[in-house]
Design an enzyme around this catalytic site. Structure first.
Site, short mmCIF file in Angstrom:
data_model
loop_
_atom_site.label_atom_id
_atom_site.label_comp_id
_atom_site.label_asym_id
_atom_site.label_seq_id
_atom_site.Cartn_x
_atom_site.Cartn_y
_atom_site.Cartn_z
CG ASP A 80 -2.04 0.99 1.17
OD1 ASP A 80 -1.90 1.98 0.43
OD2 ASP A 80 -3.04 0.80 1.89
CG ASP A 91 -4.22 5.59 -0.13
OD1 ASP A 91 -3.45 4.61 -0.13
OD2 ASP A 91 -5.10 5.77 0.75
CG HIS A 148 -9.62 7.15 2.88
ND1 HIS A 148 -8.71 7.99 2.32
CD2 HIS A 148 -9.09 5.89 2.76
CE1 HIS A 148 -7.65 7.29 1.91
NE2 HIS A 148 -7.86 6.00 2.14
CG HIS A 156 -8.01 8.24 6.48
ND1 HIS A 156 -6.91 7.82 7.16
CD2 HIS A 156 -8.20 7.33 5.50
CE1 HIS A 156 -6.46 6.69 6.62
NE2 HIS A 156 -7.22 6.37 5.61
CD GLU A 181 -8.07 1.83 1.93
OE1 GLU A 181 -7.16 1.02 2.16
OE2 GLU A 181 -8.02 3.02 2.27
CD GLU A 273 -6.09 2.72 -0.88
OE1 GLU A 273 -5.10 2.13 -0.43
OE2 GLU A 273 -6.66 3.67 -0.30
#
Ligand code: MN
Ligand code: MN
Length: 288
Positions: A80, A91, A148, A156, A181, A273
């Site tokens: 990640d 992300d 998020h 977030h 994700e 993700e």
């Protein structure tokens, strides 16, 4: 917008790079340092320490400075990666190793969810599609982890994107940037529990500190990482007594510490993700 696009592109490139070099036998420490090094070579910064979570560890595992853990033949590894360019964040995550079906479950769930990333779609609908795509593979979606909203310097922010139908009637809005994700598990609980401290921290609040060395570290953290998560491993390079000083700041309520998160029945976990810009045609910012 240019910084969002660059951050997403670099995150995607660095995730690809990590997947290329993550062969069984590599230590998680070498893998993390190489990915984070590549982020800097490309002119960006990590938005958080690279998370390299094995098997039932779902998230928030980053190797410590003396970590000897090896990615082995029988392991399933989640990589990640977070990148920021002037606080604009990409992300993105992928899973490697054993259990191709479990890996495909979270990937299919992500792809199905991305199709829904247009203005006006209810968050519960995204969660429903994710949980269904995972159960189609006879696995279960982890319900207490979620995607998020992302805003500058805030990983977030605002909305949570559920990984099941949680009844949230809120709708996606044009121009929002979100991370989706899904996490799939072959465990029985479908929930994560908090484990040991991860060595990942973030600045919670700035306040006066008496100890001069701790004060110096606090000002470094505020300047270098702002409100984004960072690793103890990073500070240990520049600060003698880093662990001690971080404990001082933690006890003062200045730093927040993140626990490791593992599937509570010890099932294996996969994750996929992307970071997405909400438009009539969704833009996958971290896709290369
Ligand atoms: Mn992530
Ligand atoms: Mn995320």
């Amino acid at each position: 917008m240019e910084d969002w696009i660059n951050a997403g592109k670099i995150a995607g490139e660095c995730l690809n790079y990590g997947c290329d070099i993550a062969k069984p036998g590599i230590t998680l420490l070498e893998l993390a340092e190489k990915i984070e090094g590549r982020i800097k070579e490309l002119g960006a910064k990590p938005a958080f320490p690279v998370n390299l979570s094995l098997n039932s560890m779902a998230a928030h595992y980053t190797p410590s400075a003396d970590d000897k853990t090896v990615f082995g033949d029988e392991d399933i590894l989640k990589i990640d990666v977070g990148v920021h360019v002037n606080g604009h964040i990409g992300d993105t995550a992928r899973t490697l190793g054993k259990d191709a079906n479990l890996i495909k479950a979270s990937e299919d769930a992500l792809n199905a969810a991305i199709q829904l990333c247009v203005p006006g779609v209810k968050l519960r609908e995204i969660g429903k599609v994710i949980a269904n795509a995972i159960s189609d593979h006879n696995f279960i979606s982890i319900r207490n982890l979620s995607g998020h909203g992302i805003t500058t310097f805030n990983l977030h922010s605002g909305i949570s994107i559920p990984n099941y139908d949680n009844g949230d009637e809120d709708q996606l809005k044009e121009g929002q940037i979100i991370a989706i994700e899904p996490f799939a598990t072959n465990g029985s609980s479908g929930r994560v529990a908090e484990g040991k401290p991860s060595g990942i921290y973030k600045l919670a609040r700035v306040k006066p500190v008496r100890d001069p060395a701790a004060r110096k570290m606090l000002s470094f953290i505020a300047n270098e990482y702002s409100s984004l998560p960072f690793a103890s491993r990073w500070l240990e390079k520049d600060f003698p007594k880093a662990k001690f000083l971080m404990q001082v700041l933690f006890r003062e309520g200045i730093l927040r510490s993140y626990p490791q998160l593992y599937e509570s029945s010890k099932g294996n976990v996969s994750q996929a993700e992307h970071t997405i810009l909400i438009k009539e045609k969704p833009v996958i910012l971290t896709k290369i």
